[in-house]
Design a protein around this motif. Structure first.
Motif, short mmCIF file in Angstrom:
data_model
loop_
_atom_site.label_atom_id
_atom_site.label_comp_id
_atom_site.label_asym_id
_atom_site.label_seq_id
_atom_site.Cartn_x
_atom_site.Cartn_y
_atom_site.Cartn_z
N THR A 1 23.30 39.95 30.02
CA THR A 1 23.40 38.66 29.32
C THR A 1 24.79 38.51 28.72
OG1 THR A 1 22.54 39.65 27.27
CG2 THR A 1 20.94 38.61 28.74
N GLY A 2 25.22 37.25 28.56
CA GLY A 2 26.43 36.94 27.82
C GLY A 2 27.73 37.16 28.57
N LEU A 3 27.70 37.25 29.90
CA LEU A 3 28.92 37.52 30.67
C LEU A 3 29.45 36.30 31.42
CD1 LEU A 3 27.89 40.98 32.22
CD2 LEU A 3 28.97 40.52 30.01
N GLN A 4 28.97 35.09 31.08
CA GLN A 4 29.33 33.91 31.85
C GLN A 4 30.83 33.60 31.84
OE1 GLN A 4 26.91 34.20 29.58
NE2 GLN A 4 25.19 32.80 29.96
N ASN A 5 31.54 34.02 30.80
CA ASN A 5 32.96 33.70 30.73
C ASN A 5 33.82 34.51 31.70
OD1 ASN A 5 32.95 31.57 29.00
ND2 ASN A 5 33.27 32.79 27.15
N PHE A 6 33.17 35.44 32.45
CA PHE A 6 33.88 36.12 33.52
C PHE A 6 33.68 35.41 34.87
CE2 PHE A 6 33.37 39.54 30.40
CZ PHE A 6 34.67 40.04 30.35
N ALA A 7 33.12 34.20 34.83
CA ALA A 7 32.82 33.47 36.07
C ALA A 7 34.07 33.28 36.92
CB ALA A 7 32.17 32.13 35.74
N GLY A 8 35.22 33.06 36.29
CA GLY A 8 36.46 32.86 37.04
C GLY A 8 36.93 34.10 37.76
N PHE A 9 36.34 35.27 37.43
CA PHE A 9 36.71 36.52 38.09
C PHE A 9 35.65 36.96 39.11
CE2 PHE A 9 38.55 36.80 33.76
CZ PHE A 9 39.89 36.85 34.10
N SER A 10 34.65 36.15 39.38
CA SER A 10 33.53 36.55 40.22
C SER A 10 33.51 35.80 41.54
CB SER A 10 32.21 36.30 39.47
OG SER A 10 31.09 36.57 40.30
N LEU A 11 33.07 36.49 42.60
CA LEU A 11 32.88 35.84 43.89
C LEU A 11 31.63 34.99 43.93
CD1 LEU A 11 33.83 38.73 46.38
CD2 LEU A 11 35.25 36.82 45.60
N ASP A 12 30.70 35.20 43.01
CA ASP A 12 29.46 34.43 42.96
C ASP A 12 29.04 34.32 41.50
OD1 ASP A 12 27.05 33.19 43.25
OD2 ASP A 12 26.29 34.53 44.81
N SER A 13 29.55 33.30 40.81
CA SER A 13 29.32 33.18 39.37
C SER A 13 27.88 32.88 39.03
CB SER A 13 30.23 32.08 38.80
OG SER A 13 29.97 30.83 39.44
N ASP A 14 27.09 32.39 40.01
CA ASP A 14 25.67 32.14 39.75
C ASP A 14 24.87 33.44 39.68
OD1 ASP A 14 26.01 29.38 39.68
OD2 ASP A 14 25.66 29.15 41.84
N LYS A 15 25.45 34.53 40.18
CA LYS A 15 24.76 35.82 40.18
C LYS A 15 25.56 36.86 39.39
CE LYS A 15 22.22 34.95 44.44
NZ LYS A 15 21.87 35.43 45.80
N LEU A 16 26.00 36.40 38.23
CA LEU A 16 26.85 37.22 37.36
C LEU A 16 26.12 37.66 36.09
CD1 LEU A 16 29.71 38.28 36.51
CD2 LEU A 16 30.09 35.99 35.54
N SER A 17 25.35 36.77 35.49
CA SER A 17 24.79 37.05 34.17
C SER A 17 23.55 36.20 33.93
CB SER A 17 25.83 36.75 33.10
OG SER A 17 25.35 37.05 31.80
N ASP A 18 22.67 36.66 33.03
CA ASP A 18 21.51 35.90 32.55
C ASP A 18 20.57 35.49 33.68
OD1 ASP A 18 22.04 35.09 29.42
OD2 ASP A 18 23.91 35.34 30.54
#
Length: 440
Positions: free
Chosen positions: A198-215
């Motif tokens: 949880t709480g990792l959404q602000n790393f979305a710009g560093f992810s290949l798939d921001s929908d499967k990053l957190s929460d």
């Protein structure tokens, strides 16, 4: 055997509903059974309980036909400090945050049964390790491309932040005597993991798939592996032993394929242990073991944070979170040195132990290890065994790992040339375990 079946069923249930925390040596437990935990995880050369198959399956031939049921209460304290003003990059605080969740039940079960004079089989279920952090409140400052600041709640800017990883082994073992002094053993291992973040959404710009990053709730993973072992006597009083557990290739955490390397892969690292046991006197035994844990061979654990800078320079590259060379926790391999002492006094057996290892986290790998502050170095242990009746023995074990702190720079702060923010992560641990051995 109905009682043993009931204990096993209860143990599985507890294991599946219990949250997990960092074990001790990084994310690998310092021991498994009540006896070897009291000896700081030594015992690869001298087995005394059914749960010893978790250290060395070869030792099963030297234990009684028995059922072990253990329950540990594990109490870690972990958190972080951040100092310095925010700079035009991802900064945290400045603040001091300590993780919630400070008490974890950890059950385990083992069964040993001789098939004949030469061969013994075993079955056990135990937690291998894991990690847990949960940071509430606080504040984080994230700067946008225009240098404008946005203050948001939480460690990384999104309310409650943390991870929960549980790891469970089902171990089916067989051991055979080569002769009166030497034995070999093999364990087939089934591994099961759960994970949530949880709480990792602000790393979305560093992810290949921001929908499967957190929460994304709790996800599940499973895999297979093996452990092999040898145990023998060089003299009447000097025992030796060694074991090797393979790296376990686990299925991917699909809900978190945008967080861990290789589309959500989180394998269990290989471990090796060698040791001796010297019967100094009939009632006094000295143990000494060395264990090696290959964290760097698991990308999600060992990949360095410097990979993130490649992602910053080339969006969508395999260096971004979820890619084949994605940033991990940056952990180094660990080599753990262990010593234990056991003596019999009247009707009770007493034990002491100590282990030491360099913690796996470098000073420039602290940002993501706020989620995984497995930095303890020393473990002090003690325990006892008390025969209750001819069929039942009570075991107890206690562990204390004093606080260790690692300090360094926030790798995403000070990218404009200003002073980098300072971060310190810390952890201490206590554990008490009781076990009941039923001789069948």
């Amino acid at each position: 055997m109905k009682t043993a079946t009931l204990l096993l069923t209860s143990c599985v249930g507890l294991a599946l509903v219990s949250q997990s925390a960092f074990a001790t040596n990084g994310m690998i437990s310092h021991g498994y059974g009540s006896i070897d935990k009291a000896l700081a995880g030594t015992g690869v050369a001298y087995s005394q309980e059914a749960m010893s198959m978790a250290l060395n399956p070869a030792g099963l031939v030297n234990v009684k036909d028995s059922v072990d049921f253990n329950l540990a209460l594990f109490a870690p304290t972990r958190g972080y400090h951040s100092d310095g003003e925010a700079s035009p990059a991802f900064s945290i605080g400045p603040q001091h945050m300590e993780s919630d969740n400070s008490l974890f039940p950890i059950p385990s079960f083992a069964l040993a049964k001789k098939l004949n004079e030469q061969t013994t089989m075993g079955l056990s279920l135990y937690g291998s390790g894991g990690m847990n952090t949960q940071y509430k409140g606080g504040s984080a400052t994230l700067f946008n491309d225009q240098g404008q600041s946005m203050t948001m709640p939480g460690t990384f800017g999104n309310g409650t932040t943390g991870v929960n990883l549980t790891q469970l082994f089902v171990n089916s073992s067989i051991a055979s005597k080569l002769n009166e002094d030497h034995s070999i053993g093999l364990s087939l291992l089934f591994g099961f993991q759960t994970f949530s973040a949880t709480g990792l959404q602000n790393f979305a710009g560093f992810s290949l798939d921001s929908d499967k990053l957190s929460d994304n709730g709790t996800d599940y993973s499973y895999g297979y592996g093996f452990k092999i072992g040898y145990q023998g006597k060089l003299t009447e009083t000097l025992h030796i032993g060694a074991s090797y557990q393979s790296k376990m290739k686990m299925s991917e955490f699909e809900k978190y394929s945008g967080l861990f390397a290789n589309d959500g892969s989180f394998d269990m690292p290989a471990t090796m242990q060698i040791g001796t046991a010297w019967e100094m006197q009939p009632d006094l035994i000295l143990f000494a073991d060395i264990q090696h844990i290959a964290y760097s061979d698991v990308p999600a654990i060992g990949n360095k944070s410097e990979n993130l800078f490649d992602c910053m320079h080339l969006a969508g590259s395999q260096s971004c979170l979820g890619g084949s060379s994605s940033t991990g926790f940056g952990w180094n391999d660990m080599t753990v040195y262990k010593i234990g002492l056991q003596w019999d006094m009247l009707t009770t057996t007493w034990r002491l132990g100590y282990s030491y290892a360099d913690q796996p986290v470098d000073q420039d790998e602290l940002l993501f290890n706020i989620l995984a502050p497995g930095v303890v170095k020393e473990h002090f242990t003690a325990g006892f065994s008390k025969t209750l009746t001819t069929d039942f023995v009570l075991h107890g074990a206690f562990m204390y790992a004093p606080e260790n702190t690692v300090s360094g720079n926030n790798t995403l702060s000070g990218l404009d040339g200003s002073d980098s923010q300072k971060i310190s992560i810390y952890m201490s641990q206590m554990e008490i375990q009781f076990g009941l051995q039923w001789n069948i």
